[in-house]
Every structure is written in structure tokens, then in C-alpha cells.
Design a protein around this motif. Sequence first.
Motif, PDB file in Angstrom:
ATOM      1  N   THR A  21       0.801  -1.424  -0.429  1.00 30.04           N
ATOM      2  CA  THR A  21      -0.069   0.227  -0.012  1.00 30.04           C
ATOM      3  C   THR A  21       0.824   1.287  -0.175  1.00 30.04           C
ATOM      4  O   THR A  21       1.808   1.498   0.715  1.00 30.04           O
ATOM      5  CB  THR A  21      -0.800  -0.322   1.266  1.00 30.04           C
ATOM      6  N   PHE A  22       1.138   1.939  -0.721  1.00 36.66           N
ATOM      7  CA  PHE A  22       1.471   3.577  -0.649  1.00 36.66           C
ATOM      8  C   PHE A  22       0.908   4.565  -0.928  1.00 36.66           C
ATOM      9  O   PHE A  22      -0.080   4.273  -1.311  1.00 36.66           O
ATOM     10  CB  PHE A  22       2.172   3.886  -2.474  1.00 36.66           C
ATOM     11  N   VAL A  23       1.144   5.372   0.188  1.00 31.00           N
ATOM     12  CA  VAL A  23       0.444   6.079   0.743  1.00 31.00           C
ATOM     13  C   VAL A  23       1.616   7.256   0.944  1.00 31.00           C
ATOM     14  O   VAL A  23       2.399   7.762   0.559  1.00 31.00           O
ATOM     15  CB  VAL A  23       0.748   5.614   2.785  1.00 31.00           C
ATOM     16  N   GLU A  46      10.387   4.648  -6.782  1.00 34.38           N
ATOM     17  CA  GLU A  46       9.288   3.564  -6.346  1.00 34.38           C
ATOM     18  C   GLU A  46       7.837   3.882  -7.533  1.00 34.38           C
ATOM     19  O   GLU A  46       7.153   3.782  -8.229  1.00 34.38           O
ATOM     20  CB  GLU A  46       9.232   2.602  -6.080  1.00 34.38           C
ATOM     21  N   VAL A  47       7.798   5.130  -7.047  1.00 33.55           N
ATOM     22  CA  VAL A  47       6.102   5.621  -7.278  1.00 33.55           C
ATOM     23  C   VAL A  47       5.688   6.143  -8.574  1.00 33.55           C
ATOM     24  O   VAL A  47       5.277   5.617  -9.306  1.00 33.55           O
ATOM     25  CB  VAL A  47       6.208   6.672  -6.329  1.00 33.55           C
ATOM     26  N   LYS A  48       7.087   6.911  -9.278  1.00 30.60           N
ATOM     27  CA  LYS A  48       7.155   7.247 -10.462  1.00 30.60           C
ATOM     28  C   LYS A  48       7.080   6.387 -11.181  1.00 30.60           C
ATOM     29  O   LYS A  48       6.625   6.095 -12.884  1.00 30.60           O
ATOM     30  CB  LYS A  48       8.491   8.035 -10.867  1.00 30.60           C
ATOM     31  N   ALA A  49       7.681   5.042 -11.586  1.00 32.01           N
ATOM     32  CA  ALA A  49       7.515   3.801 -12.349  1.00 32.01           C
ATOM     33  C   ALA A  49       6.127   2.971 -12.282  1.00 32.01           C
ATOM     34  O   ALA A  49       6.371   2.917 -13.279  1.00 32.01           O
ATOM     35  CB  ALA A  49       9.002   3.135 -11.368  1.00 32.01           C
ATOM     36  N   LYS A  50       6.041   3.367 -11.414  1.00 33.95           N
ATOM     37  CA  LYS A  50       4.984   2.730 -11.403  1.00 33.95           C
ATOM     38  C   LYS A  50       3.405   3.941 -11.503  1.00 33.95           C
ATOM     39  O   LYS A  50       2.062   3.315 -11.520  1.00 33.95           O
ATOM     40  CB  LYS A  50       4.152   1.984  -9.590  1.00 33.95           C
ATOM     41  N   ASP A  51       3.972   4.657 -11.923  1.00 32.19           N
ATOM     42  CA  ASP A  51       2.636   5.717 -12.343  1.00 32.19           C
ATOM     43  C   ASP A  51       1.496   6.279 -11.655  1.00 32.19           C
ATOM     44  O   ASP A  51       0.955   6.296 -11.521  1.00 32.19           O
ATOM     45  CB  ASP A  51       1.776   5.461 -13.860  1.00 32.19           C
ATOM     46  N   ILE A  52       2.082   6.063  -9.771  1.00 33.71           N
ATOM     47  CA  ILE A  52       0.845   6.507  -8.542  1.00 33.71           C
ATOM     48  C   ILE A  52       1.108   7.479  -8.947  1.00 33.71           C
ATOM     49  O   ILE A  52       1.797   8.559  -8.740  1.00 33.71           O
ATOM     50  CB  ILE A  52       1.107   5.939  -7.474  1.00 33.71           C
ATOM     51  N   MET A  53      -0.952   7.951  -9.132  1.00 27.51           N
ATOM     52  CA  MET A  53      -1.247   9.347  -8.940  1.00 27.51           C
ATOM     53  C   MET A  53      -1.670   9.523  -8.261  1.00 27.51           C
ATOM     54  O   MET A  53      -2.496  10.197  -7.496  1.00 27.51           O
ATOM     55  CB  MET A  53      -1.433   9.460 -10.741  1.00 27.51           C
ATOM     56  N   ALA A  54      -2.424   8.990  -7.233  1.00 28.16           N
ATOM     57  CA  ALA A  54      -3.579   8.660  -6.102  1.00 28.16           C
ATOM     58  C   ALA A  54      -3.045   7.743  -4.969  1.00 28.16           C
ATOM     59  O   ALA A  54      -2.203   6.600  -5.255  1.00 28.16           O
ATOM     60  CB  ALA A  54      -4.746   8.260  -6.997  1.00 28.16           C
ATOM     61  N   VAL A  55      -3.133   8.161  -4.059  1.00 25.71           N
ATOM     62  CA  VAL A  55      -3.309   7.239  -2.474  1.00 25.71           C
ATOM     63  C   VAL A  55      -4.516   7.041  -2.118  1.00 25.71           C
ATOM     64  O   VAL A  55      -5.340   8.338  -1.905  1.00 25.71           O
ATOM     65  CB  VAL A  55      -1.876   7.658  -1.703  1.00 25.71           C
ATOM     66  N   PRO A  56      -4.576   6.827  -1.236  1.00 25.59           N
ATOM     67  CA  PRO A  56      -3.566   5.113  -1.451  1.00 25.59           C
ATOM     68  C   PRO A  56      -3.898   4.731  -2.400  1.00 25.59           C
ATOM     69  O   PRO A  56      -4.866   4.446  -2.707  1.00 25.59           O
ATOM     70  CB  PRO A  56      -4.545   4.475  -0.330  1.00 25.59           C
ATOM     71  N   SER A  57      -3.108   3.653  -3.094  1.00 25.47           N
ATOM     72  CA  SER A  57      -2.872   3.144  -4.072  1.00 25.47           C
ATOM     73  C   SER A  57      -2.431   1.740  -3.527  1.00 25.47           C
ATOM     74  O   SER A  57      -1.207   1.325  -3.092  1.00 25.47           O
ATOM     75  CB  SER A  57      -1.856   3.041  -4.908  1.00 25.47           C
ATOM     76  N   VAL A  58      -2.710   0.116  -3.948  1.00 29.41           N
ATOM     77  CA  VAL A  58      -2.699  -0.980  -3.401  1.00 29.41           C
ATOM     78  C   VAL A  58      -2.512  -1.975  -5.164  1.00 29.41           C
ATOM     79  O   VAL A  58      -2.973  -2.547  -5.372  1.00 29.41           O
ATOM     80  CB  VAL A  58      -3.335  -1.570  -2.497  1.00 29.41           C
ATOM     81  N   PHE A  59      -1.316  -2.826  -4.463  1.00 30.49           N
ATOM     82  CA  PHE A  59      -1.189  -3.760  -5.119  1.00 30.49           C
ATOM     83  C   PHE A  59      -0.565  -5.280  -4.765  1.00 30.49           C
ATOM     84  O   PHE A  59      -0.623  -5.032  -4.135  1.00 30.49           O
ATOM     85  CB  PHE A  59       0.593  -3.191  -5.932  1.00 30.49           C
ATOM     86  N   LEU A  60      -1.412  -6.379  -5.341  1.00 32.97           N
ATOM     87  CA  LEU A  60      -1.541  -7.221  -4.981  1.00 32.97           C
ATOM     88  C   LEU A  60       0.007  -8.178  -6.045  1.00 32.97           C
ATOM     89  O   LEU A  60      -0.552  -8.960  -7.178  1.00 32.97           O
ATOM     90  CB  LEU A  60      -2.965  -8.100  -4.996  1.00 32.97           C
ATOM     91  N   ASP A 103      -6.662   3.612   7.407  1.00 38.66           N
ATOM     92  CA  ASP A 103      -8.014   2.489   7.150  1.00 38.66           C
ATOM     93  C   ASP A 103      -7.143   1.291   6.282  1.00 38.66           C
ATOM     94  O   ASP A 103      -7.339   0.234   6.777  1.00 38.66           O
ATOM     95  CB  ASP A 103      -8.825   3.120   7.150  1.00 38.66           C
ATOM     96  N   VAL A 104      -7.050   1.817   5.222  1.00 37.58           N
ATOM     97  CA  VAL A 104      -6.781   1.104   4.584  1.00 37.58           C
ATOM     98  C   VAL A 104      -5.271   0.222   4.798  1.00 37.58           C
ATOM     99  O   VAL A 104      -5.081  -1.137   4.343  1.00 37.58           O
ATOM    100  CB  VAL A 104      -6.264   1.348   2.523  1.00 37.58           C
ATOM    101  N   VAL A 105      -4.064   0.904   5.327  1.00 35.22           N
ATOM    102  CA  VAL A 105      -3.159  -0.320   6.586  1.00 35.22           C
ATOM    103  C   VAL A 105      -3.057  -0.758   7.036  1.00 35.22           C
ATOM    104  O   VAL A 105      -2.649  -1.534   7.528  1.00 35.22           O
ATOM    105  CB  VAL A 105      -1.901   1.391   6.610  1.00 35.22           C
ATOM    106  N   GLN A 106      -3.869  -0.031   8.215  1.00 35.24           N
ATOM    107  CA  GLN A 106      -4.538  -1.223   9.095  1.00 35.24           C
ATOM    108  C   GLN A 106      -5.295  -2.487   8.969  1.00 35.24           C
ATOM    109  O   GLN A 106      -5.325  -3.600   9.429  1.00 35.24           O
ATOM    110  CB  GLN A 106      -5.537  -0.457  10.077  1.00 35.24           C
TER     111      GLN A 106
END
Length: 520
Positions: A122-124, A161-175, A133-136
Motif C-alpha cells: 500500500t503506497f501512502v 518507485e512511485v514514478k515507475a508505477k505511475d502512482i498518482m493517487a493514494v492509497p494505491s494498493v498492489f497485489l 484505514d487501508v494500511v490497518q
Amino acid sequence: MVLDNQIKAQLQQYLALLEGDLVLKVSVGDDKVSQDTLELVTELEKMSSRISVEHVQLERTPSFSINKAGEESGVVFAGLPLGHEFTSLVLALLQVSGRAPKVDDAVIKRIQAIKDPMHFETFVSLTCHNCPDVVQAFNIMAVINPNISHVMVEGGAFQDEVKAKDIMAVPSVFLNGENFANGRMEIEDILNKLGNRSDGSEFNDVEPFDVLVVGGGPAGASAAIYAARKGIRTGIVAERFGGQVNDTLSIENIIGTKATEGPQFVSSLEGHVADYPIEVMKSQRVSSIVRKEQVEVVLENGAVLKGKTVILSTGARYRQLNVPGEEAFKNKGVAYCPHCDGPIFKGKNVAVVGGGNSGVEAAIDLAGIVNHVTVLQHNDELKADQVLQERLHSLSNVTVLTNASTQKITGTDKVNGLTYLDRVTGEVHHIELEGVFVQIGLLPNTEFLQGTIDLNAHGEIIIDKHGATSMPGVFAAGDCTDTAYKQIIISMGTGATAALGAFDYMIRNIAPSNSELVKV
């Protein structure tokens, strides 16, 4: 100093509740965040004889895992879990040590039923009030089921890593390395998304309620508490306890409470509800209501809950622009929560669509983070309070465009601009930017009531002075109704009104479950 004396004093009290020995396995380098991380775990070790520290090499540096002695918990924090995530750290320490998380037995069984290995990340951002809430939730899942592991990744410490994954909103979850979900979720939501859905069978034996509240925001919580105080059987069924307030950062207009934050206020509401014998059914969507011998509330999973009376407090949600590109670039540059996602756009150019209080407040907030903010207002003047307008116009990195009608949001794999129409000249302009924050008001969550209860032209439930709707025995409260103003304090008041109206309806038309209450 990572922890100030006040936080240390609070933390000391929590660490006294540890139920088993813990090993913090830490991976650090020479950078500043690593040194702060090392200082944090060292402080924790000094504060409790139950905590020891080992130096290891983990997947990310800096990071540390929290483990019960002799076991691997699968709970990892990459970066510093401070700010809003400090609570996540405290809860993880307690839960990994053996202190049982506060989760319903039915939910625990659903978590334990997961057999496939699942590694969540979970990227925060530490300013995100939805992220904890998501982390917990994922940490609890990891504690309960050894097939599950979870890493909280603080985006500021891992920007590459955030840039490489194109994360532009949080929380962003990867499985297991693939994008899983974005935005606030509770455990029930996560389990539903994993396909581990409730089939509704747990509601088969639920007895009818005297008052069944649909919605768990301020109006719903107020209604339930007022009903329960009458001594009658009360329930709440809600998709998301707290509703829209979860997405509100600063609250300064609840009389008697000088200042608070949305998640803290929701926690207070939930705690107050828990003080009464109110049955709370979370993460449940209602598909319809039907008036038969009693009022039947039909859930999306097919279950049917019954109430002698029902109070609708379904709240509202962010209104969308409904222009090309909005849906395609949601969480890829299009955002709705400046407090959550603002830090992702540090040093970039963004737009805020909307000139009311929420839009201007968002622009002011973002101006301290991003390179430049363009505010687009459809009408010929801003609608925000004058004091907010004055503050906005004092900022050197903000441009205000009035009579600007947003036509589309452009981009390839993420947002690269916005096109708008000048409503005075008729000219079309394009702005190059990397983020668009939509702040144009709210829509009532009432679609499921179409054709069954009278709504006005805005989709709001029409109520009388007692909170009664057009369906006998059904009342409504809060932002889903045609009340003049949408404020937390007003929602709570209308919730109380609806509960009293429902009770009055029962004693005049239907005997409550406890007939002695008719004498109240």
C-alpha cells in the motif's frame, strides 16, 4: 528527534499493553530517512523490554518488519510510519504481539478462508487521512492469516518507485506486483474485491428492527443513537461508516468542538454508537426498499432486512464533471481529495475545477505544495466565502479563470492537460498540466429510490418537518434530503428529528417491540 516527548509518553502507555515479545527487523542505509527509521526503532526498543531490534536486508531500504519472537508476521513499514500512519504503527505493534484486533468473527472467518499466497503493498502519503484505514486493514489480515503479507510504502521515501508505477493517487494498493485498488477501503470491501463476498446468509436470522437506519454518516449515527436511547431495537446498515466525512480533513464548525479532522470525528461517532445496543452491518449496499407489512430493505447480496420504520441517511458523493477523460484518467491525474493526493503532485502544475468553498480551499491547500494552480469557475464569479477568496487572490502561484467551462481532460497514459471553453468569447483553450482536482459539489445517493419515494429535481428525498418521506414508516435525514444546507451539524440534527419522528410514528401506529415503551 523523530518522536517528541508528548508522543513518547503516549506511546509508553500503549507499549505497556504488548502481550508478547517482538522483534523489529530493520533495513537501513546512510540516507536521512534511514537514519530516522533507525532512530525510531531504537527508541521503541528502549521503551519496552518486550522489543528487540535486528539488522537485516529487506526488499526496501529503509524499512522494518514487526514480528512476534520466532515468527514472521508479514507486516512491514517501508519509510517512516509517522503523521497519519503513526496509529497504524501502534496498532501493528499491539496486534502482532498477540492483542486481538477488533474484527467481527464473521470477518475473521472470511480472512482465514484465504488459501492463496497474497502479498499486498500500500503506497501512502503521510498527509493522507484515508490511507491509515487501508494500511490497518491489510495489517490485520496479515496478522490473522499467514498466507497474507503487507508492506506500507511511504511514497515520499520511494519516489522513484512511485514514478515507475505511475502512482498518482493514494492509497494505491498492489497485489503480487499488480495494481489491485485505489482509495479508502475497509476489510469487508477488500474481501469483497478478492471475491470472498458475503452471500447474505448471515442476515437470515436477523429479527426485524423497530428502527433500521440506512447509512452510517453523522445523520445515520445521530438517528441510531436517538432511537436506541428510546430502548427500541435499532440497527444500522451502511456501505461505509462515516460516509463523506471520512474524506473531510479540517472540521471547525461543529459547535462545542473547536477543531477536529474527518477520520477522528468518524471514530468518535462509531465509538458513541458502540455505547448502545445498536446492530451495525457495514460494507453492505442497499438495492431497494419495499413497503409490505413492514418496510423491507433489500441488499445487493440478496439479503432482506426488515424494519417497522426505516430512516434513510445515505448521504452524498462527489459530483463528477462527466466530460471526456475524467473517467479514463481517474487516479491517473484526476483526483477528488486534495488532502490525500496533493503531495503526489509536488512541484507540478494542476487545475481545480470549482469555485465554491471546497474548490477554493483545495486551491489554497495545493498552492503550498504544487508549482501552480489554475482554478476554473463555470460562472462569472467565485462562490466561496469572501475570506477564502481574499486568501486565494493573495497567492502568487494561483490563476483564477471565471466563465470557464471544462470540455475535456486530455492525456495518454496519464493526464497532460485540460481543455476549456471561454463562455464569454466562445474561444477554446488548452492548459498543459499534470493533475485535475474536481470540486464541484455533491450528488445525493438516492438512485435506488427512483420510483419508490418522492424525490425533487436534484434527486434529494423530499421530507416534512418530522423527517417523514412519501412512504409510510420511512423517514430520511442528512445530505440525501431536501434540507436547505448540507452541514455536519445540520445532518446530525435532522437525524435526531427523523428518529423522534419514527418513534412517534410507531407509538401512534405500531407497538414497539417492548410494549412498555409506549408509556414513555
